[in-house]
Design an enzyme around this catalytic site. Structure first.
Site, mmCIF file in Angstrom:
data_model
loop_
_atom_site.group_PDB
_atom_site.id
_atom_site.type_symbol
_atom_site.label_atom_id
_atom_site.label_comp_id
_atom_site.label_asym_id
_atom_site.label_seq_id
_atom_site.Cartn_x
_atom_site.Cartn_y
_atom_site.Cartn_z
ATOM 1 N N ARG A 36 17.157 -8.958 -15.298
ATOM 2 C CA ARG A 36 16.950 -8.728 -13.861
ATOM 3 C C ARG A 36 16.923 -7.238 -13.537
ATOM 4 O O ARG A 36 16.172 -6.801 -12.667
ATOM 5 C CB ARG A 36 18.045 -9.439 -13.054
ATOM 6 C CG ARG A 36 17.872 -10.958 -13.022
ATOM 7 C CD ARG A 36 19.109 -11.611 -12.437
ATOM 8 N NE ARG A 36 18.973 -13.045 -12.242
ATOM 9 C CZ ARG A 36 20.007 -13.865 -12.099
ATOM 10 N NH1 ARG A 36 21.244 -13.406 -12.154
ATOM 11 N NH2 ARG A 36 19.803 -15.166 -11.913
ATOM 12 N N GLU A 92 23.680 -29.119 -16.653
ATOM 13 C CA GLU A 92 22.281 -28.718 -16.447
ATOM 14 C C GLU A 92 21.395 -29.155 -17.621
ATOM 15 O O GLU A 92 20.252 -29.581 -17.420
ATOM 16 C CB GLU A 92 22.203 -27.199 -16.219
ATOM 17 C CG GLU A 92 22.830 -26.813 -14.888
ATOM 18 C CD GLU A 92 22.987 -25.304 -14.668
ATOM 19 O OE1 GLU A 92 22.583 -24.509 -15.543
ATOM 20 O OE2 GLU A 92 23.513 -24.935 -13.603
ATOM 21 N N ARG A 126 24.479 -14.708 -19.706
ATOM 22 C CA ARG A 126 24.566 -14.155 -18.339
ATOM 23 C C ARG A 126 24.547 -12.620 -18.367
ATOM 24 O O ARG A 126 24.006 -11.990 -17.464
ATOM 25 C CB ARG A 126 25.846 -14.641 -17.654
ATOM 26 C CG ARG A 126 25.905 -16.143 -17.432
ATOM 27 C CD ARG A 126 25.298 -16.595 -16.144
ATOM 28 N NE ARG A 126 26.036 -16.138 -15.000
ATOM 29 C CZ ARG A 126 25.740 -16.477 -13.737
ATOM 30 N NH1 ARG A 126 24.706 -17.277 -13.503
ATOM 31 N NH2 ARG A 126 26.447 -16.029 -12.737
ATOM 32 N N THR A 171 23.354 -11.204 -10.317
ATOM 33 C CA THR A 171 22.469 -12.047 -9.498
ATOM 34 C C THR A 171 21.478 -11.223 -8.681
ATOM 35 O O THR A 171 20.296 -11.543 -8.607
ATOM 36 C CB THR A 171 23.324 -12.906 -8.539
ATOM 37 O OG1 THR A 171 24.275 -13.632 -9.319
ATOM 38 C CG2 THR A 171 22.473 -13.859 -7.730
ATOM 39 N N PHE A 228 21.067 -19.478 2.344
ATOM 40 C CA PHE A 228 19.827 -19.225 1.606
ATOM 41 C C PHE A 228 19.328 -20.451 0.838
ATOM 42 O O PHE A 228 18.323 -20.393 0.135
ATOM 43 C CB PHE A 228 20.005 -18.037 0.639
ATOM 44 C CG PHE A 228 21.136 -18.194 -0.359
ATOM 45 C CD1 PHE A 228 20.968 -18.939 -1.518
ATOM 46 C CD2 PHE A 228 22.369 -17.599 -0.131
ATOM 47 C CE1 PHE A 228 21.988 -19.087 -2.437
ATOM 48 C CE2 PHE A 228 23.410 -17.743 -1.054
ATOM 49 C CZ PHE A 228 23.209 -18.486 -2.211
ATOM 50 N N LYS A 257 12.140 -18.644 -13.593
ATOM 51 C CA LYS A 257 11.791 -19.151 -12.270
ATOM 52 C C LYS A 257 10.297 -18.928 -11.992
ATOM 53 O O LYS A 257 9.615 -18.204 -12.735
ATOM 54 C CB LYS A 257 12.687 -18.461 -11.237
ATOM 55 C CG LYS A 257 14.178 -18.827 -11.413
ATOM 56 C CD LYS A 257 15.044 -18.054 -10.439
ATOM 57 C CE LYS A 257 16.509 -18.467 -10.533
ATOM 58 N NZ LYS A 257 17.365 -17.658 -9.632
HETATM 59 P P1 RTP Z 1 21.340 -18.556 -10.924
HETATM 60 O O1 RTP Z 1 22.155 -19.795 -10.565
HETATM 61 O O2 RTP Z 1 19.921 -18.617 -10.433
HETATM 62 O O3 RTP Z 1 21.477 -18.168 -12.361
HETATM 63 O O4 RTP Z 1 21.974 -17.349 -10.135
HETATM 64 P P2 RTP Z 1 23.463 -16.896 -10.092
HETATM 65 O O5 RTP Z 1 24.379 -17.890 -10.744
HETATM 66 O O6 RTP Z 1 23.476 -15.506 -10.638
HETATM 67 O O7 RTP Z 1 23.717 -16.874 -8.524
HETATM 68 P P3 RTP Z 1 24.085 -18.055 -7.524
HETATM 69 O O8 RTP Z 1 25.125 -17.542 -6.602
HETATM 70 O O9 RTP Z 1 24.321 -19.348 -8.250
HETATM 71 O O10 RTP Z 1 22.734 -18.175 -6.687
HETATM 72 C C1 RTP Z 1 21.641 -18.936 -7.164
HETATM 73 C C2 RTP Z 1 20.366 -18.230 -6.787
HETATM 74 O O11 RTP Z 1 20.238 -18.233 -5.359
HETATM 75 C C3 RTP Z 1 19.552 -17.081 -4.952
HETATM 76 N N1 RTP Z 1 20.386 -16.341 -4.002
HETATM 77 N N2 RTP Z 1 19.916 -15.824 -2.892
HETATM 78 N N3 RTP Z 1 19.671 -14.513 -0.395
HETATM 79 C C4 RTP Z 1 20.852 -14.535 -0.989
HETATM 80 O O12 RTP Z 1 21.831 -14.001 -0.537
HETATM 81 C C5 RTP Z 1 20.953 -15.240 -2.278
HETATM 82 N N4 RTP Z 1 22.059 -15.384 -2.981
HETATM 83 C C6 RTP Z 1 21.690 -16.091 -4.077
HETATM 84 C C7 RTP Z 1 19.272 -16.249 -6.192
HETATM 85 O O13 RTP Z 1 17.947 -16.548 -6.644
HETATM 86 C C8 RTP Z 1 20.294 -16.761 -7.167
HETATM 87 O O14 RTP Z 1 19.881 -16.549 -8.503
#
Ligand code: RTP
Length: 156
Positions: free
Chosen positions: A110, A134, A93, A99, A65, A9
């Protein structure tokens, strides 16, 4: 061979360029996937358009968010990659970590390199279905068809 989509990112790219202690952030992230035994099938630096970021994160469009997430992803160039190997989606992952970096185990990308959920340096596809969607979105031109010649030394 299974494939996944991984994106460094904008914070990961910027910190690699400007932070003296983390000068090699992009290289370090690539290195962790390479050292594990996965092989790189596609890589490019991209400045993402707003509509493209919204498409990539469409499943999260109802989340509070979402707007901040889109701003974050378009704030600077990202490094988009395709990695291949056995169980690369799930293992990728695990290499990336939880996350929220506050919960990511030490030893994960991370866990070692990020502090906040909204600046968590990397994305990795969460399922084989998302990976194929993707990869099609980010690499519509296709990826390199090659096989690492280390194959017999990594797989039995
Ligand atoms: P990613 O898609 O980036 O690999 O992340 P992930 O699957 O681990 O998590 P996901 O729930 O898909 O969330 C995508 C990205 O959104 C941001 N996020 N911010 N402020 C918040 O509560 C929040 N929750 C998620 C994070 O950058 C996350 O990687």
């Amino acid at each position: 061979m299974e494939q996944t989509f991984v994106m460094i990112k904008p914070d990961g790219v910027q910190r690699g360029l400007v932070d003296l202690c983390l000068r090699v952030l992009v290289g370090e992230i690539i290195s962790r996937f390479e050292k594990k035994g996965f092989y790189l099938k596609g890589l490019k630096m991209v400045s993402v358009e707003r509509s493209f970021a919204e498409k990539h994160y469409a499943d999260l469009s109802a989340k509070p968010f979402f707007a901040g997430l889109v701003e974050y992803i378009i704030s600077g160039p990202v490094v988009a990659m395709v990695w291949a190997g056995k169980n690369v989606v799930v293992t990728g992952r695990k290499i990336i970590g939880a996350t929220n970096p506050a919960d990511s185990a030490p030893g994960t990308i991370r866990g070692d390199l990020a502090i906040e959920i909204g600046r968590n340096v990397i994305h990795g596809s969460d399922s084989i279905e998302s990976a194929s969607k993707e990869i099609a979105l980010w690499f519509s031109e296709g990826v390199a068809e090659w096989q690492s010649n280390l194959h017999p030394w990594i797989y039995e």
